[in-house]
Scaffold this active site. Structure first.
Site, short mmCIF file in Angstrom:
data_model
loop_
_atom_site.label_atom_id
_atom_site.label_comp_id
_atom_site.label_asym_id
_atom_site.label_seq_id
_atom_site.Cartn_x
_atom_site.Cartn_y
_atom_site.Cartn_z
N HIS A 69 0.81 -1.23 0.00
CA HIS A 69 0.00 0.00 0.00
C HIS A 69 0.84 1.27 0.00
O HIS A 69 0.30 2.35 -0.29
CB HIS A 69 -0.93 0.02 1.22
CG HIS A 69 -2.01 -1.00 1.17
ND1 HIS A 69 -3.30 -0.72 0.79
CD2 HIS A 69 -1.99 -2.34 1.43
CE1 HIS A 69 -4.03 -1.82 0.83
NE2 HIS A 69 -3.24 -2.82 1.22
N HIS A 389 -7.90 -8.66 8.12
CA HIS A 389 -8.69 -8.22 6.98
C HIS A 389 -10.15 -8.58 7.24
O HIS A 389 -10.46 -9.55 7.94
CB HIS A 389 -8.22 -8.91 5.69
CG HIS A 389 -6.90 -8.43 5.19
ND1 HIS A 389 -6.76 -7.35 4.36
CD2 HIS A 389 -5.65 -8.90 5.42
CE1 HIS A 389 -5.48 -7.17 4.06
NE2 HIS A 389 -4.78 -8.10 4.71
N HIS A 411 -8.53 -5.15 -4.25
CA HIS A 411 -7.64 -5.87 -3.33
C HIS A 411 -8.16 -7.27 -3.03
O HIS A 411 -8.41 -7.64 -1.89
CB HIS A 411 -7.48 -5.07 -2.03
CG HIS A 411 -6.28 -5.50 -1.21
ND1 HIS A 411 -6.31 -6.60 -0.39
CD2 HIS A 411 -5.05 -4.96 -1.06
CE1 HIS A 411 -5.15 -6.73 0.22
NE2 HIS A 411 -4.36 -5.74 -0.16
#
Length: 729
Positions: A69, A389, A411
């Site tokens: 990122h 996540h 993603h």
């Protein structure tokens, strides 16, 4: 009418890695994250920057410090034409520099052609600005605020507002609280678009207590049978969660105290300092524990700075980076231990396609080493996801609460993302146009109704609605709000100021133009709209009326001199310098046309000045007057100089016209003689003899018949020059 928001993934489109999303709306562009792909070395791992113009990006928002990122940011800031602003949270900026320094050392990028140098990384620090959770900032009309995203320390979700359209970018987020981090917030503001991660697709994480128990059981079983347990992790992030778990487990199991636990990271001590600094951004359990002792000062875990400090002599637990076994110490230890069945490798996070970690999840019998050798694999491979996540349950509940108009999935592996897309479509409204999963470089356009509202302020607001056309200013501000206001209120409601621009053009007449002649010309084209601003005098003395340029209150003046073709041809080749630097001429008489344009006779009629305040309509009026005057300069001198204009014939008209023409002829000859004298051109005596000879020739020539009238005034259709027209008729 409708407006469109364009969303283009330059990375993380149907893949995990190199997150980089471009959002475009109202000529504004925002880049969301700027990471690399951990499975691809060098330039291959960068987002597809070649499909955009970096100089067109207004703003970059970095969600957190992980390599996928943020690791491409130094390249984009230092190697491209980007000139905008960059924002991230304070912890992200603090960890960003350390993590990328470590990345440059352990990555397998060729040192002959690195993406960027340490000096490039240092230079980016001055370009990065920080933002706090819930702090509202704006740049070029783009408003943005960030919220806690869970995941890792300092991770942020960004809510972006461009011209009233709200876009939420989640980055990597987790709504589940763990041992040291709070769960992600749910914004109170409803977004129009949510760009959300889809890393785990339709999978549902096992409860936290179950996965912790399974993890510690694998570690315990491995070391008790004399094996070595490798836990590949990234230096910061999930590593701190696992360290807290192992520290607590070892503390409650004294029989394991003789088994060392290593954390192989040169950043370990620096990490502790950062986590201590931002302890207020962690959950309540850690904050309460910190009041008693520092939870990140471990008693049973030893920091291992490198392979040289490691004594591989018996059972142990080693946490080493990187987390996907691409290179570095974790790769070296795995290749050294993978041939023994007593050893274990615990994969505690998401494994990206193309990495060794993803490969060994399939438990192959052989692997390829970094040097290209084939090695047998007998080590036990276990996958226990501590990856912070969002899973399917968290994501679907999150979207149900926010209820956005559009959802854009990023993603995520292509298959996982596709399954998630279909599940969300089925769960919500079966509208496939609302839930999208674009590929890399695929531009997605989302349509919204155009907002063309403008707020009335100042005098217009006080007066209220008025029937009929509205004469006002429409002002659009940087934040895309629109206001309608009276020009007199411009400085009160905006940073703009009003000015007046006065323009003037001088038209020279070779033969002096009589005031009555100019007045009649103007009245013929503008009947009833011409007024005398100063009284007409029969003398040639300057009037006391000041010139239009000298009385102007404007802040800027534009002046242009136009000369007739005839004057240009008859002018001597080299006029003396002194004659071109005369004092500013004074007005003899001034006419006002439609109360907007001033027409002034200067220098006893030899110069006509047209002056007006700049305005689109008045400019057109001034152009018409200029056309009329330029037409008049092309008329024969005796005609252009006529003082009267009548339609009948006097008995003495012939004599008057002849004397008048002769008088002007003498004046012209005298003027030519004076010019020749000043120039010193030719002999004085020759000039005087020639002038006398011409005068005698005119006196002896037969007189021409007098015209019935001195001049036929041109009408509006005669503005265009017509040199073939016989004005003497």
């Amino acid at each position: 009418m409708a407006d469109q928001v364009h969303i283009t993934p330059l990375g993380a489109g149907n893949e995990v890695g190199r997150s980089c999303i471009i959002v475009e709306y109202k000529d504004r562009k925002v880049m969301l994250d700027c990471g690399i792909h951990p499975a691809h070395p060098g330039m291959r791992g960068l987002p597809f920057f070649d499909v955009i113009d970096p100089a067109s990006i207004d703003l970059i928002l970095i969600s957190h410090f992980h390599l996928d990122h943020a690791a491409a940011l130094p390249f984009f800031l230092q190697k491209t034409t980007f000139k905008g602003k960059v924002f991230m949270t304070h912890p992200t900026k603090a960890i960003y520099k350390m993590l990328l320094n470590d990345y440059m050392k352990v990555s397998n990028i060729s040192t002959d052609d690195p993406l960027y140098t340490e000096q490039d990384l240092i230079k980016t620090m001055d370009k990065i600005e920080c933002i706090n959770y819930h702090q509202e900032l704006s740049h070029r009309g783009i408003k943005f605020v960030c919220y806690n995203a869970g995941h890792v320390l300092g991770a942020a979700m960004f809510m972006i507002d461009i011209a009233g359209i709200k876009i939420l970018y989640t980055g990597d987020f987790s709504r589940q609280e763990d041992r040291h981090l709070m769960g992600a917030e749910t914004p109170e503001v409803q977004p129009d678009i949510v760009i959300v991660e889809s890393t785990y697709g339709v999978q549902v994480h096992e409860p936290r207590t179950q996965r912790e128990t399974r993890f510690t059981s694998i570690v315990n079983a491995t070391v008790r049978r004399g094996g070595r347990c490798l836990i590949p992790v990234f230096a910061l992030g999930r590593a701190q969660e696992l360290l807290l778990i192992l520290e607590e487990y070892w503390h409650t199991h004294p029989d394991l105290w003789n088994i060392p636990v290593y954390y192989a990271s040169a950043l370990a001590k620096k990490c502790i300092t950062i986590f201590q600094t931002y302890i207020n951004m962690m959950n309540g359990q850690i904050r309460r524990q910190y009041e008693v002792s520092n939870p990140f000062e471990f008693k049973h875990i030893v920091n291992l700075r490198g392979a040289d400090d490691f004594n591989d002599s018996g059972p142990c637990v080693v946490m080493a980076s990187p987390g996907m076994l691409q290179s570095g110490l974790s790769r070296e230890l795995f290749e050294a231990w993978c041939t023994s069945k007593r050893n274990s490798c615990v994969l505690a996070g998401y494994c990206v396609e193309g990495t060794l970690a993803k490969t060994i999840r399939g438990e192959p019998s052989e692997i390829t080493s970094m040097h290209g050798r084939t090695i047998s694999r007998h080590i036990g491979v276990h996958y226990v996801s501590f990856s912070a996540h969002s899973d399917f349950q968290q994501t679907s509940d999150f979207l149900a609460t926010l209820s956005p108009k559009f959802v854009v999935l990023v993603h995520g592996d292509k298959n996982e993302m596709s399954r998630l897309q279909h599940q969300l479509i089925a769960k919500f409204d079966n509208n496939a146009n609302r839930i999208l999963a674009p590929r890399n470089c695929q531009r997605t356009s989302l349509t919204f109704p155009a907002d063309n509202l403008a707020k009335a302020v100042g005098r217009l607001a006080e007066a209220g609605p008025v029937p009929g056309p509205l004469s006002a200013l429409l002002v659009r501000k940087d934040d895309f709000t629109q206001q309608v206001l009276d020009p007199r209120d411009l400085s009160a409601y905006t940073e703009l100021q009003t000015v007046e621009l006065q323009q003037s053009i001088d038209v020279p007449f070779e033969v002096a133009a009589a005031p009555r002649f100019i007045q009649t010309l103007l009245e013929e084209l503008f009947p009833g709209l011409v007024t005398v601003a100063s009284s007409i005098s029969s003398t040639s003395e300057p009037s006391s009326v000041p010139s239009s340029t000298s009385t102007s209150t404007s802040t800027s003046t534009t002046s242009t001199t136009a000369s007739s073709p005839a004057a240009a041809m008859e002018q001597p080749a080299s006029a003396p310098e002194a004659e071109s630097t005369e004092a500013e001429p004074q007005e003899d008489v001034t006419f006002q046309v439609m109360d907007s344009v001033r027409v002034s006779l200067l220098q006893a009629g030899r110069l006509v000045r047209v002056a007006w305040l700049a305005d689109p309509l008045v400019d057109t009026l001034a152009d018409s007057i200029m056309m009329l005057l330029m037409q008049a300069t092309l008329t024969p001198p005796p005609i252009a100089a006529a003082h009267t204009c009548c339609s009948h014939t006097h008995a003495h008209a012939h004599a008057h016209a002849h004397d008048h023409a002769e008088e002007h002829g003498e004046e012209r000859e005298a003027g030519e003689e004076r010019r020749r004298a000043r120039e010193g051109a030719g002999s004085d005596s020759e000039g005087q003899d020639a002038a006398k000879e011409k005068k005698r020739a005119r006196a002896s020539s037969p007189e021409r018949p007098s015209p019935s009238r001195a001049y036929r005034l041109p009408g509006p259709d005669a503005l265009k020059p017509d040199l073939t027209n016989d004005h003497r008729a």
